[in-house]
Motif scaffolding. Sequence first.
Motif, PDB file in Angstrom:
ATOM      1  N   GLY B 328       0.815  -1.210   0.000  1.00  0.00           N
ATOM      2  CA  GLY B 328       0.000   0.000   0.000  1.00  0.00           C
ATOM      3  C   GLY B 328       0.845   1.254   0.000  1.00  0.00           C
ATOM      4  O   GLY B 328       2.053   1.211   0.200  1.00  0.00           O
ATOM      5  N   HIS B 329       0.217   2.382  -0.250  1.00  0.00           N
ATOM      6  CA  HIS B 329       0.931   3.651  -0.126  1.00  0.00           C
ATOM      7  C   HIS B 329       0.200   4.541   0.857  1.00  0.00           C
ATOM      8  O   HIS B 329      -1.000   4.394   1.073  1.00  0.00           O
ATOM      9  CB  HIS B 329       1.084   4.328  -1.482  1.00  0.00           C
ATOM     10  CG  HIS B 329      -0.198   4.591  -2.184  1.00  0.00           C
ATOM     11  ND1 HIS B 329      -0.934   5.726  -1.976  1.00  0.00           N
ATOM     12  CD2 HIS B 329      -0.887   3.856  -3.078  1.00  0.00           C
ATOM     13  CE1 HIS B 329      -2.018   5.682  -2.716  1.00  0.00           C
ATOM     14  NE2 HIS B 329      -2.028   4.563  -3.397  1.00  0.00           N
ATOM     15  N   VAL B 330       0.929   5.476   1.466  1.00  0.00           N
ATOM     16  CA  VAL B 330       0.353   6.252   2.557  1.00  0.00           C
ATOM     17  C   VAL B 330      -0.824   7.093   2.066  1.00  0.00           C
ATOM     18  O   VAL B 330      -0.900   7.478   0.895  1.00  0.00           O
ATOM     19  CB  VAL B 330       1.389   7.177   3.207  1.00  0.00           C
ATOM     20  CG1 VAL B 330       2.413   6.366   3.937  1.00  0.00           C
ATOM     21  CG2 VAL B 330       2.008   8.078   2.177  1.00  0.00           C
ATOM     22  N   ILE B 331      -1.744   7.377   2.985  1.00  0.00           N
ATOM     23  CA  ILE B 331      -2.845   8.279   2.675  1.00  0.00           C
ATOM     24  C   ILE B 331      -2.334   9.687   2.969  1.00  0.00           C
ATOM     25  O   ILE B 331      -2.081  10.032   4.130  1.00  0.00           O
ATOM     26  CB  ILE B 331      -4.057   7.957   3.559  1.00  0.00           C
ATOM     27  CG1 ILE B 331      -4.387   6.469   3.451  1.00  0.00           C
ATOM     28  CG2 ILE B 331      -5.242   8.801   3.179  1.00  0.00           C
ATOM     29  CD1 ILE B 331      -5.399   5.998   4.457  1.00  0.00           C
ATOM     30  N   PRO B 332      -2.148  10.528   1.951  1.00  0.00           N
ATOM     31  CA  PRO B 332      -1.465  11.811   2.170  1.00  0.00           C
ATOM     32  C   PRO B 332      -2.200  12.743   3.120  1.00  0.00           C
ATOM     33  O   PRO B 332      -1.560  13.466   3.890  1.00  0.00           O
ATOM     34  CB  PRO B 332      -1.359  12.400   0.764  1.00  0.00           C
ATOM     35  CG  PRO B 332      -2.246  11.590  -0.098  1.00  0.00           C
ATOM     36  CD  PRO B 332      -2.447  10.279   0.547  1.00  0.00           C
ATOM     37  N   SER B 333      -3.542  12.709   3.120  1.00  0.00           N
ATOM     38  CA  SER B 333      -4.265  13.690   3.936  1.00  0.00           C
ATOM     39  C   SER B 333      -4.005  13.525   5.423  1.00  0.00           C
ATOM     40  O   SER B 333      -4.144  14.487   6.186  1.00  0.00           O
ATOM     41  CB  SER B 333      -5.762  13.590   3.696  1.00  0.00           C
ATOM     42  OG  SER B 333      -6.039  12.867   2.538  1.00  0.00           O
ATOM     43  N   VAL B 334      -3.610  12.323   5.853  1.00  0.00           N
ATOM     44  CA  VAL B 334      -3.364  12.109   7.268  1.00  0.00           C
ATOM     45  C   VAL B 334      -2.190  12.966   7.736  1.00  0.00           C
ATOM     46  O   VAL B 334      -2.161  13.451   8.869  1.00  0.00           O
ATOM     47  CB  VAL B 334      -3.080  10.611   7.525  1.00  0.00           C
ATOM     48  CG1 VAL B 334      -2.673  10.364   8.955  1.00  0.00           C
ATOM     49  CG2 VAL B 334      -4.300   9.786   7.170  1.00  0.00           C
ATOM     50  N   PHE B 335      -1.239  13.180   6.844  1.00  0.00           N
ATOM     51  CA  PHE B 335      -0.018  13.888   7.231  1.00  0.00           C
ATOM     52  C   PHE B 335      -0.061  15.360   6.878  1.00  0.00           C
ATOM     53  O   PHE B 335       0.936  16.052   6.987  1.00  0.00           O
ATOM     54  CB  PHE B 335       1.197  13.215   6.576  1.00  0.00           C
ATOM     55  CG  PHE B 335       1.289  11.763   6.879  1.00  0.00           C
ATOM     56  CD1 PHE B 335       1.811  11.355   8.099  1.00  0.00           C
ATOM     57  CD2 PHE B 335       0.838  10.807   5.998  1.00  0.00           C
ATOM     58  CE1 PHE B 335       1.887  10.025   8.414  1.00  0.00           C
ATOM     59  CE2 PHE B 335       0.908   9.475   6.303  1.00  0.00           C
ATOM     60  CZ  PHE B 335       1.428   9.079   7.516  1.00  0.00           C
ATOM     61  N   GLU B 336      -1.200  15.840   6.442  1.00  0.00           N
ATOM     62  CA  GLU B 336      -1.285  17.200   5.917  1.00  0.00           C
ATOM     63  C   GLU B 336      -0.846  18.254   6.917  1.00  0.00           C
ATOM     64  O   GLU B 336      -0.295  19.283   6.552  1.00  0.00           O
ATOM     65  CB  GLU B 336      -2.719  17.483   5.477  1.00  0.00           C
ATOM     66  CG  GLU B 336      -2.814  17.845   4.011  1.00  0.00           C
ATOM     67  CD  GLU B 336      -4.239  17.742   3.514  1.00  0.00           C
ATOM     68  OE1 GLU B 336      -5.161  17.911   4.325  1.00  0.00           O
ATOM     69  OE2 GLU B 336      -4.410  17.476   2.322  1.00  0.00           O
ATOM     70  N   GLU B 337      -1.076  17.984   8.207  1.00  0.00           N
ATOM     71  CA  GLU B 337      -0.819  19.009   9.207  1.00  0.00           C
ATOM     72  C   GLU B 337       0.644  19.055   9.633  1.00  0.00           C
ATOM     73  O   GLU B 337       1.041  19.989  10.308  1.00  0.00           O
ATOM     74  CB  GLU B 337      -1.701  18.779  10.434  1.00  0.00           C
ATOM     75  CG  GLU B 337      -3.180  18.854  10.148  1.00  0.00           C
ATOM     76  CD  GLU B 337      -3.638  20.239   9.688  1.00  0.00           C
ATOM     77  OE1 GLU B 337      -3.495  21.184  10.475  1.00  0.00           O
ATOM     78  OE2 GLU B 337      -4.096  20.367   8.531  1.00  0.00           O
ATOM     79  N   SER B 338       1.438  18.038   9.274  1.00  0.00           N
ATOM     80  CA  SER B 338       2.841  18.089   9.698  1.00  0.00           C
ATOM     81  C   SER B 338       3.645  18.962   8.732  1.00  0.00           C
ATOM     82  O   SER B 338       3.155  19.362   7.672  1.00  0.00           O
ATOM     83  CB  SER B 338       3.426  16.687   9.800  1.00  0.00           C
ATOM     84  OG  SER B 338       2.848  15.839   8.865  1.00  0.00           O
ATOM     85  N   SER B 339       4.897  19.196   9.125  1.00  0.00           N
ATOM     86  CA  SER B 339       5.715  20.115   8.327  1.00  0.00           C
ATOM     87  C   SER B 339       6.047  19.486   6.983  1.00  0.00           C
ATOM     88  O   SER B 339       5.990  18.264   6.824  1.00  0.00           O
ATOM     89  CB  SER B 339       7.005  20.425   9.078  1.00  0.00           C
ATOM     90  OG  SER B 339       7.840  19.284   9.031  1.00  0.00           O
ATOM     91  N   LEU B 340       6.396  20.296   6.044  1.00  0.00           N
ATOM     92  CA  LEU B 340       6.644  19.804   4.682  1.00  0.00           C
ATOM     93  C   LEU B 340       7.820  18.835   4.674  1.00  0.00           C
ATOM     94  O   LEU B 340       7.802  17.823   3.990  1.00  0.00           O
ATOM     95  CB  LEU B 340       6.920  20.989   3.762  1.00  0.00           C
ATOM     96  CG  LEU B 340       6.893  20.658   2.269  1.00  0.00           C
ATOM     97  CD1 LEU B 340       5.574  20.040   1.886  1.00  0.00           C
ATOM     98  CD2 LEU B 340       7.137  21.909   1.451  1.00  0.00           C
ATOM     99  N   ARG B 341       8.811  19.125   5.506  1.00  0.00           N
ATOM    100  CA  ARG B 341       9.970  18.235   5.542  1.00  0.00           C
ATOM    101  C   ARG B 341       9.553  16.843   6.016  1.00  0.00           C
ATOM    102  O   ARG B 341       9.944  15.826   5.440  1.00  0.00           O
ATOM    103  CB  ARG B 341      11.021  18.813   6.496  1.00  0.00           C
ATOM    104  CG  ARG B 341      12.246  17.949   6.541  1.00  0.00           C
ATOM    105  CD  ARG B 341      13.251  18.428   7.531  1.00  0.00           C
ATOM    106  NE  ARG B 341      14.356  17.474   7.584  1.00  0.00           N
ATOM    107  CZ  ARG B 341      15.368  17.594   8.411  1.00  0.00           C
ATOM    108  NH1 ARG B 341      15.433  18.622   9.236  1.00  0.00           N
ATOM    109  NH2 ARG B 341      16.334  16.703   8.407  1.00  0.00           N
ATOM    110  N   ASP B 342       8.706  16.836   7.072  1.00  0.00           N
ATOM    111  CA  ASP B 342       8.240  15.545   7.579  1.00  0.00           C
ATOM    112  C   ASP B 342       7.387  14.820   6.549  1.00  0.00           C
ATOM    113  O   ASP B 342       7.516  13.612   6.359  1.00  0.00           O
ATOM    114  CB  ASP B 342       7.432  15.746   8.866  1.00  0.00           C
ATOM    115  CG  ASP B 342       8.335  16.033  10.043  1.00  0.00           C
ATOM    116  OD1 ASP B 342       9.562  15.978   9.846  1.00  0.00           O
ATOM    117  OD2 ASP B 342       7.819  16.318  11.129  1.00  0.00           O
TER     118      ASP B 342
END
Lengths: 219, 961
Positions: B328-342
């Motif tokens: 699988g590949h990550v669901i991008p919206s889950v990480f939306e709130e973290s910094s761009l680098r993360d």
Amino acid sequence: MWDHEIRAMASTHAIIAASMLMATVVPAALVPGFSVYGTHLLWIYSVSGAVAAVSVAIFWLLGISPPTRKHTLGYKLSRLFRSCLYFFLSCMFFHIVVVLYGAPLIDSALETFSLAVLLSSLTTLRCLCVLGPNVQAWIRVFSRHGAMSVWDTCLQITVALTVLGAWMGAFPIPLDWNRPWQVWPISCSLGAVFGYLSGLVVAPTWIHYHRKQLTYKCK
Amino acid sequence: MKVRSSAFASVILIFEVLAVALFLRGFFPVPVKSSLSKIRQDLPIEPLSGGSPNSSHVPQPLFKRVVIMLVDALREDFVFGANGRTYMPYTRHLVERGSTLSYVSKARIPTVTMPRIKALTTGSIPGFIDMVMNLNSPALLEDNLIWQAKTAGKKMIFYGDETWVRLFPKHFIEYDGTISFVSDYTEVDNNVTRHLDSTLKRDDWDILILHYLGLDHIGHISGPHSSMIQPKLMEMDDILKKIHGALISKEAEGSLPYLLVLCADHGMSETGSHGGSSEPEVNTPLVLISPAFKRKVGMEKPDEIEQVDLTPTLALSLGLPISQNSVGHVIPSVFEESSLRDQLRFVHLNGHQLSCLLKDSISDYAKEAGFEQYRVAEKAHGSWMKRYLEGNASEVLTNMGKKVLKQYLEALSSMSSALSKQLGKYDLYSMIAGMVFVFQLLLVLLLAMPEALSSSAAVDLPVMSALLSLPFYLLCLLLASVHVLVCTSAESSCYFCSLSWGLVFAAIALTSAMSCLLLSLTTRRLPLGLKLPGKSSLKISSSEWSLSELDVLLLAGTAGHTLSLAASSFVEEEHQTWYFLLSTLCLAVFQDVCRKYFREKGDAGGDEEEFVLPYKENAKEEIYSEKWLALATPPFVLLCCRLLRSLNQTGVQWAHLPDLGHWLNSSEHKVVLSLLSALCLVFIYFLIQRRCSLVSKVALALGLLGVYSYRAAVGNVLFPWQHSGRNMSKGTVEARFVYVFVLGILFTGTKDLLRSQIITADGKLKNRGLWEIYSGLVFLVSLLFRPHNLPVLCSCLLIQTLLAQFIWKKLHYDAAQTTIMHYWFGQAFFYFQGNSNSISTVDISVWFVGFDNYVEAPAIFLTALSTYAGPLLWACHLVCYLSSDINRSPVAMGHGCYCLALLRSVPAAAYIVLVTVLRYHLFIWSVFSPKLLYEAMHLLLTAGVCLVFNTVEQSRTSSAA
């Protein structure tokens, strides 16, 4: 050719079938809580009893059974006793065969024996009525080309279909449908009864359509 | 070209085995995965053009606590559909207004709980072959999320379906597995919910997994539109509300937020079942609830994702490594709130894992578009990092970062789809190709029946004319072009396409030749009846075509058994079918015997059956005793079978009932077991020593003693003079001692056989050789069988002897009838010894008979031998019997071999079609697939037996010539 016999046979069979129907319907009206699935053993006894009584009465009235040589009371009593013995032996035989087919030995012995009683009253009793307690005659009828009258042919057909019905009745038991009629021995006894009923219909019809081809050796 | 029946049957069977192998390869795609033993722990370096010391930076986990609420068979429209507002009001409110993310997650086939749990935890798409591979351990051995969490020191609690506890033993600090009965749909959920209150109050866990089964059970009972659905969903909604409330109240300032996941393993079809690939079965809801997400402002149409996407997302957001085999590949919206680098780092980690898996599973991975994209994105990431670390914080950098992120996501999804195409899909082209081959072969076999069963037992195959005909070449061309067309247009990988060209062309030539052969055989059959009445053997046999009751039973039984395989219950309870047929067979034989012996006495008048009897005045006494023995044989066989069937309860429905085997194996009945097995061994000795040479007799006696001492050494049975204090050994010495004798007997038998073939044309010597080989096999099986199964072997020999002596020879059954009876007995004995159609009954303890540790080749051989002992022994007996009977009918061997081949190929071919049709059935994994493996294995063994037939018959013809 055999018109008279065929007509007699058809009416006899109609009476027997009606008696089986009555044996199902009447207790349902009289006995509270009676049902074919729920009180299955009771139903088996009622049907066996009805078939036994009606067959004995009709075949005695029709006088199909071979004429007895002696007319003494003792001889008649011994015949009666032998018939009862044969009936009981056939119950034991069917019971043993069913157990050999895989029915539990101890757990549901009563159910198995009831099935054996039903099978005996559908098959053996008729043999006793038509042929009398005479093993030689039985062996003759149930070997190839052994029938000597339309009644013998009829007997062959009904007995074969009853046994076949009971045999086929075992098929749905392993299915995992969890239906009430899959409980031992309901499907088998229903199969036997339906086999017998179809035998009652098939035998006169078959004989009617093959009456030209049927030739019997006389004794 | 004239071919003998046995050679013909063997060749057909061998090709059939190859075709079935091709089918199996298509049906069970071999899983492509990195090896399980070495789990990579090294994290990839954060890409940076130039190089820097702090390169293995891992972002902070996003969540502290995770609650996963898995509702079995929760359909997508139960939450997101029109009824969602009434079914699950609180959840729906959260989906519309709360800080949540909602998705429709698509499950893969088979939509059955166990493989779906595996998919959710490993992120890969498990195949059936996995289950076969780790036979003896139901635990999940692959790298998975739960294992990773445990390694990372997370404390997990599980309540719900027992399957999890079996898959992950010792992973949870607290668990309560509920065993499920479909009829119960309240208690099963209450058993999960009762723990909730206390658990939610506590702080000592990190991950809580709940698996609710009730909804699935309601679906199975009454379907998705029943009135019971709504209360159940309301109950689930209340539970979700309770958990959410508890999580909110526990929420502390400053620490990481919680995550509540509502998901399902699979959906529910319109009839309420599952397992297939219809939309309602595949589409399940996935709702992620956490204060970390943005608050919603209204109902949006949820995006579609793959079910396996949840695994890398959960792993990364908990700060765990992604499981190696996850596709699988990550669901991008889950990480939306973290910094761009993360964010970039997260997708990079996922990309690295996927590219590693891609390298392991696809040979030309570099050509994959996704892999290329990933390389490009990684480079861009590096240069972005360089600028970022230089302190550049402009708008341009943000935009560039977003572009890199987009590149990454594209690469991820194309790599993920390339990987999942490989897995969890039926390779239909290979399956169909295999099926077509099998059917062609079966048809050829069937069409050759009149010739193969004729008195010459030879089949005239017009091979040369078929090979030189025009249609053959045209068909070759046509099929080759079809093959190229299919292979170039196929999306997913296909085994048949990946074969080398030489092999494929051989297969194409074979199938075209078969088609031409079929055509010419059919044309030969059709006009025959019209033109040449009474000339050919076919016509004669059909004019005298009268079937006895026994023939009807044999044919109807074989056909009926084949048909019964379509029902899963009949596959599970196949032993019942065989027992039933066998009992009927015994009764039919009994009737035949009765007819033969009683007619003779009954009416001595001119009956046509009369002259068959070898009735002589002087031998009256002998005949009299023989008559009673013959009459007693079928009831005795029936009784034996009845006793044997209560020895091992097998199947599924009645497997839990107590049986004699358990009784014998319990420790307080050890003395009985010892006596019984000793008695059986003595009986076996007397039954097989009759026709062996003196040397073999001695070897047998010593060897059977060795078998007993082996069992005593292992601790199954008692030695009369053994001290009870002696510790148990593995019995390796004793078992090897027996092996020596087995090999010795087999060697003597083969030597006799060869001598009869080469030096003297002696039929007697040959029979003795065959019999010695047979007794060697019996002997080996007696070593491998568990002691409580020795009565099976003993009665097998007894029944064979009795039937051969009194029934088959005396009643003049022909080779075909004898073969069918042997086959039925073989099948029944397969189940008498405790086998069933599920993989779990294979006895793998035979791996260690005579071996200190697992050695692959002998282990496989011994397992196959001990599992198929019943069918094999009966087939071997058939060879011996027919070959000893050769004087009476010289073609019996050919007929027997042909019948055996036909008997085996008909159910195998029918079953292949059934499995293909039922490939989305609910029980395809649990019931039909194991049976397919059994069928294939049996076919292979039968091919072997037919080869033996062939060699034995060849020796006969060569010695006759």
